[in-house]
Design a protein around this motif. Sequence first.
Motif, PDB file in Angstrom:
ATOM      1  N   ALA A 127      -9.707   5.964   6.914  1.00  0.00           N
ATOM      2  CA  ALA A 127     -10.007   5.196   5.516  1.00  0.00           C
ATOM      3  C   ALA A 127      -8.615   5.102   4.822  1.00  0.00           C
ATOM      4  O   ALA A 127      -8.545   3.834   4.388  1.00  0.00           O
ATOM      5  N   ASN A 128      -7.989   5.994   4.806  1.00  0.00           N
ATOM      6  CA  ASN A 128      -6.631   5.821   4.005  1.00  0.00           C
ATOM      7  C   ASN A 128      -5.794   4.869   4.734  1.00  0.00           C
ATOM      8  O   ASN A 128      -5.305   4.306   3.838  1.00  0.00           O
ATOM      9  N   ILE A 129      -5.616   4.791   5.839  1.00  0.00           N
ATOM     10  CA  ILE A 129      -4.692   3.493   6.470  1.00  0.00           C
ATOM     11  C   ILE A 129      -5.702   2.408   6.273  1.00  0.00           C
ATOM     12  O   ILE A 129      -4.885   1.199   6.122  1.00  0.00           O
ATOM     13  N   VAL A 130      -6.795   2.184   6.370  1.00  0.00           N
ATOM     14  CA  VAL A 130      -7.416   0.815   6.327  1.00  0.00           C
ATOM     15  C   VAL A 130      -7.169   0.431   4.847  1.00  0.00           C
ATOM     16  O   VAL A 130      -6.755  -0.597   4.712  1.00  0.00           O
ATOM     17  N   ILE A 131      -7.337   1.216   3.704  1.00  0.00           N
ATOM     18  CA  ILE A 131      -6.943   0.783   2.630  1.00  0.00           C
ATOM     19  C   ILE A 131      -5.583   0.397   2.439  1.00  0.00           C
ATOM     20  O   ILE A 131      -5.162  -0.270   1.532  1.00  0.00           O
ATOM     21  N   MET A 132      -4.686   1.070   3.056  1.00  0.00           N
ATOM     22  CA  MET A 132      -3.158   0.673   3.086  1.00  0.00           C
ATOM     23  C   MET A 132      -2.844  -0.420   3.612  1.00  0.00           C
ATOM     24  O   MET A 132      -2.025  -1.275   3.083  1.00  0.00           O
ATOM     25  N   GLY A 133      -3.493  -0.792   4.511  1.00  0.00           N
ATOM     26  CA  GLY A 133      -3.448  -2.170   5.374  1.00  0.00           C
ATOM     27  C   GLY A 133      -3.659  -3.143   4.273  1.00  0.00           C
ATOM     28  O   GLY A 133      -3.007  -4.096   3.841  1.00  0.00           O
ATOM     29  N   ALA A 134      -4.900  -2.986   3.291  1.00  0.00           N
ATOM     30  CA  ALA A 134      -5.117  -4.023   2.340  1.00  0.00           C
ATOM     31  C   ALA A 134      -4.346  -3.976   1.325  1.00  0.00           C
ATOM     32  O   ALA A 134      -3.766  -4.942   0.580  1.00  0.00           O
ATOM     33  N   PHE A 135      -3.667  -2.603   0.868  1.00  0.00           N
ATOM     34  CA  PHE A 135      -2.750  -2.548  -0.229  1.00  0.00           C
ATOM     35  C   PHE A 135      -1.285  -3.528   0.141  1.00  0.00           C
ATOM     36  O   PHE A 135      -0.795  -4.269  -0.679  1.00  0.00           O
ATOM     37  N   ILE A 136      -0.844  -3.213   1.344  1.00  0.00           N
ATOM     38  CA  ILE A 136       0.360  -3.688   1.850  1.00  0.00           C
ATOM     39  C   ILE A 136       0.122  -5.339   1.958  1.00  0.00           C
ATOM     40  O   ILE A 136       0.966  -6.173   1.427  1.00  0.00           O
ATOM     41  N   ARG A 137      -0.865  -5.869   2.308  1.00  0.00           N
ATOM     42  CA  ARG A 137      -1.387  -7.433   2.414  1.00  0.00           C
ATOM     43  C   ARG A 137      -1.396  -7.816   1.006  1.00  0.00           C
ATOM     44  O   ARG A 137      -0.707  -8.991   0.558  1.00  0.00           O
ATOM     45  N   ALA A 138      -1.848  -7.185  -0.071  1.00  0.00           N
ATOM     46  CA  ALA A 138      -1.957  -7.765  -1.311  1.00  0.00           C
ATOM     47  C   ALA A 138      -0.858  -7.666  -2.058  1.00  0.00           C
ATOM     48  O   ALA A 138      -0.374  -8.646  -2.981  1.00  0.00           O
ATOM     49  N   THR A 139       0.006  -6.545  -1.948  1.00  0.00           N
ATOM     50  CA  THR A 139       1.286  -6.262  -2.703  1.00  0.00           C
ATOM     51  C   THR A 139       2.275  -6.953  -1.975  1.00  0.00           C
ATOM     52  O   THR A 139       3.349  -7.152  -2.800  1.00  0.00           O
ATOM     53  N   ALA A 140       2.704  -6.967  -0.762  1.00  0.00           N
ATOM     54  CA  ALA A 140       3.895  -7.208  -0.082  1.00  0.00           C
ATOM     55  C   ALA A 140       5.054  -6.355  -0.467  1.00  0.00           C
ATOM     56  O   ALA A 140       6.197  -6.553  -0.359  1.00  0.00           O
ATOM     57  N   LEU A 141       4.697  -5.132  -0.641  1.00  0.00           N
ATOM     58  CA  LEU A 141       5.619  -4.227  -1.156  1.00  0.00           C
ATOM     59  C   LEU A 141       6.860  -3.825   0.009  1.00  0.00           C
ATOM     60  O   LEU A 141       8.033  -3.659  -0.196  1.00  0.00           O
ATOM     61  N   VAL A 142       6.290  -3.738   1.192  1.00  0.00           N
ATOM     62  CA  VAL A 142       7.015  -3.655   2.193  1.00  0.00           C
ATOM     63  C   VAL A 142       6.310  -4.242   3.530  1.00  0.00           C
ATOM     64  O   VAL A 142       5.099  -4.696   3.246  1.00  0.00           O
ATOM     65  N   SER A 143       7.204  -4.447   4.435  1.00  0.00           N
ATOM     66  CA  SER A 143       6.653  -5.219   5.542  1.00  0.00           C
ATOM     67  C   SER A 143       5.703  -4.567   6.283  1.00  0.00           C
ATOM     68  O   SER A 143       5.690  -3.377   6.585  1.00  0.00           O
ATOM     69  N   PRO A 144       4.582  -5.071   6.953  1.00  0.00           N
ATOM     70  CA  PRO A 144       3.808  -4.292   7.888  1.00  0.00           C
ATOM     71  C   PRO A 144       4.553  -3.439   8.792  1.00  0.00           C
ATOM     72  O   PRO A 144       3.967  -2.448   9.351  1.00  0.00           O
ATOM     73  N   ASP A 145       5.516  -4.238   9.481  1.00  0.00           N
ATOM     74  CA  ASP A 145       6.461  -3.471  10.512  1.00  0.00           C
ATOM     75  C   ASP A 145       6.946  -2.194   9.907  1.00  0.00           C
ATOM     76  O   ASP A 145       7.146  -1.166  10.608  1.00  0.00           O
ATOM     77  N   TYR A 146       7.368  -2.405   8.848  1.00  0.00           N
ATOM     78  CA  TYR A 146       8.142  -1.096   8.087  1.00  0.00           C
ATOM     79  C   TYR A 146       7.233   0.150   7.895  1.00  0.00           C
ATOM     80  O   TYR A 146       7.248   1.354   8.271  1.00  0.00           O
ATOM     81  N   PHE A 147       5.818  -0.479   7.387  1.00  0.00           N
ATOM     82  CA  PHE A 147       4.863   0.617   7.312  1.00  0.00           C
ATOM     83  C   PHE A 147       4.233   1.087   8.712  1.00  0.00           C
ATOM     84  O   PHE A 147       4.266   2.511   8.708  1.00  0.00           O
ATOM     85  N   ILE A 148       3.933   0.467   9.552  1.00  0.00           N
ATOM     86  CA  ILE A 148       3.588   1.013  11.003  1.00  0.00           C
ATOM     87  C   ILE A 148       4.642   1.839  11.504  1.00  0.00           C
ATOM     88  O   ILE A 148       4.279   3.028  12.089  1.00  0.00           O
ATOM     89  N   GLY A 149       6.129   1.576  11.338  1.00  0.00           N
ATOM     90  CA  GLY A 149       7.098   2.321  12.091  1.00  0.00           C
ATOM     91  C   GLY A 149       7.117   3.644  11.119  1.00  0.00           C
ATOM     92  O   GLY A 149       7.218   4.745  11.832  1.00  0.00           O
ATOM     93  N   SER A 150       6.750   3.724   9.792  1.00  0.00           N
ATOM     94  CA  SER A 150       6.789   5.147   9.249  1.00  0.00           C
ATOM     95  C   SER A 150       5.407   5.789   9.686  1.00  0.00           C
ATOM     96  O   SER A 150       5.699   6.946   9.591  1.00  0.00           O
ATOM     97  N   ILE A 151       4.553   5.326   9.859  1.00  0.00           N
ATOM     98  CA  ILE A 151       3.181   5.866  10.540  1.00  0.00           C
ATOM     99  C   ILE A 151       3.550   6.512  11.685  1.00  0.00           C
ATOM    100  O   ILE A 151       3.391   7.830  11.897  1.00  0.00           O
ATOM    101  N   GLU A 152       4.241   5.901  12.458  1.00  0.00           N
ATOM    102  CA  GLU A 152       4.636   6.393  13.835  1.00  0.00           C
ATOM    103  C   GLU A 152       5.557   7.527  14.022  1.00  0.00           C
ATOM    104  O   GLU A 152       5.499   8.436  14.521  1.00  0.00           O
TER     105      GLU A 152
END
Length: 185
Positions: A127-152
């Motif tokens: 659930a935390n990653i679901v809400i982070m996907g929404a947060f990144i989409r809404a805010t565009a603070l970082v690109s999805p690629d950077y966020f996914i790379g950091s999770i990995e």
Amino acid sequence: MLLKTVFSGFGGQGVLMMGYVLARSAMDAGLQVTYMPTYGAEIRGGTAHCTVSIGDEEIASPIASRPEFLVAMNAPSLAAFESNVAPDGAVFLNSSIVKDSPRRRDVTVFPIPAAEIAYDLGNTRAANIVIMGAFIRATALVSPDYFIGSIEAVLGGKKKAAIELNRKAFSAGYEFVKTPLHKEG
């Protein structure tokens, strides 16, 4: 630019991980970052929150008395931090758990049924990653690629099933937001 976010919820909801992964992804994107976690002695089941500040210049203080964003994973978090959000800020709610809406009318509210979406993906702990996907989409603070790379990077290469679940959870949250705060271009 200097934007501050408070992530809050019960220990065990992945609140500190949310902040840590965002901070790491912002650093990878070349931004200035502070990350300040706070949690109760119990940790799992107790309260936890963290503040992440992201800027394009050196950050003088990690304290966020008026954060632009709040991510509330439970109702006590909304009650504790709602009044601190800056006018014209945004509140992201795990609406699977938080049934009340913010009382404020000067913030944008994103109710995300994060636990329900994660359950549909096979694991409510995402659930935390679901809400982070929404947060990144809404805010565009970082690109999805950077966020996914950091999770990995945080999960390491040995946890391929967890990485795949988190990719799916992030995508589901990202796609859930239909009207971002920024203009997509």
